[in-house]
Enzyme design. Structure first.
Site, PDB file in Angstrom:
ATOM      1  N   ASN A  80     -12.689 -14.835  13.885  1.00 45.91           N
ATOM      2  CA  ASN A  80     -12.092 -13.544  14.227  1.00 45.91           C
ATOM      3  C   ASN A  80     -10.732 -13.368  13.562  1.00 45.91           C
ATOM      4  OD1 ASN A  80     -14.204 -12.914  16.031  1.00 45.91           O
ATOM      5  ND2 ASN A  80     -13.237 -14.118  17.634  1.00 45.91           N
ATOM      6  N   HIS A  81     -10.685 -12.804  12.369  1.00 46.97           N
ATOM      7  CA  HIS A  81      -9.394 -12.493  11.757  1.00 46.97           C
ATOM      8  C   HIS A  81      -8.608 -11.599  12.709  1.00 46.97           C
ATOM      9  CE1 HIS A  81     -10.733 -13.274   7.337  1.00 46.97           C
ATOM     10  NE2 HIS A  81     -11.298 -14.115   8.184  1.00 46.97           N
TER      11      HIS A  81
END
Length: 207
Positions: A80-81
């Protein structure tokens, strides 16, 4: 827990998952199985548990008697950037290149928590479960579903993103099963009640 790897004679596609996973951040309840007809099922952790970096300490938890179909994936927080940044690029991950503190590497992604799968859950072919999701006891995850939010007990979900299709049972039956928690019974009691369990006769379950 039965220490053997393979539940069935001459079947090397199905394993007791707890017998092949040794990562302390992955917990597997008794009798939970994984089937894979494409890859070696003993390589579940390598092939199916993705972006599970030790620095996060996030856990993958399975209850007892779960059935996990071929290709199901569990996608963890490091995928999850972070959306707090003005850039999608994960600068903290490349701390050496950009002169950033190594201790801040985990700020590259958003941490949504553990993946927790209840008891007697069936996860279908190539389903994807995202970080932070909790799946209730007795739920069914449809083939190739992408599960982005919690799934209530005894609920069937499917699609992208996964949405409720229908409950597995009426409210009374589901409540009774959650009360009984047959998956926690001793083997002897399960065996005595096996016919009623298989044939869906909740009122005939006995001590």
């Amino acid at each position: 827990m039965n220490p053997k790897i393979y539940p069935r004679t001459n079947d090397r596609q199905t394993v007791y998952l707890g017998a092949v996973v040794d990562n302390p951040l992955i917990e597997v309840g008794d009798y939970t199985i994984y089937n894979d007809f494409v890859n070696d099922p003993t390589q579940f952790e390598r092939n199916n548990v993705l972006y599970h970096y030790p620095i996060n300490g996030d856990r993958l938890v399975f209850g007892r008697f779960c059935s996990i179909a071929c290709g199901a994936k569990f996608l963890f927080n490091s995928a999850n950037h972070t959306l707090r940044s003005l850039a999608n690029y994960t600068f903290p991950l490349f701390f050496e290149e950009w002169g950033l503190p190594k201790a801040e590497v985990a700020s590259a992604w958003d941490n949504k928590g553990d993946i927790v799968v209840g008891n007697d859950v069936w996860i279908g072919y190539e389903a994807v479960i995202l970080a932070g999701v909790r799946i209730g006891d007795g739920a069914v995850i449809g083939a190739r579903a992408v599960v982005t939010r919690d799934v209530p007990p005894y609920t069937i979900v499917g699609g992208v993103p996964a949405r409720t299709i229908r409950p597995r049972f009426d409210e009374r039956t589901a409540a009774r099963l959650l009360e009984l928690q047959w998956w926690n019974w001793p083997e002897e009691r399960i065996c005595r009640n096996l016919r009623a369990i298989i044939e869906g006769r909740v009122d005939e379950l006995s001590e």
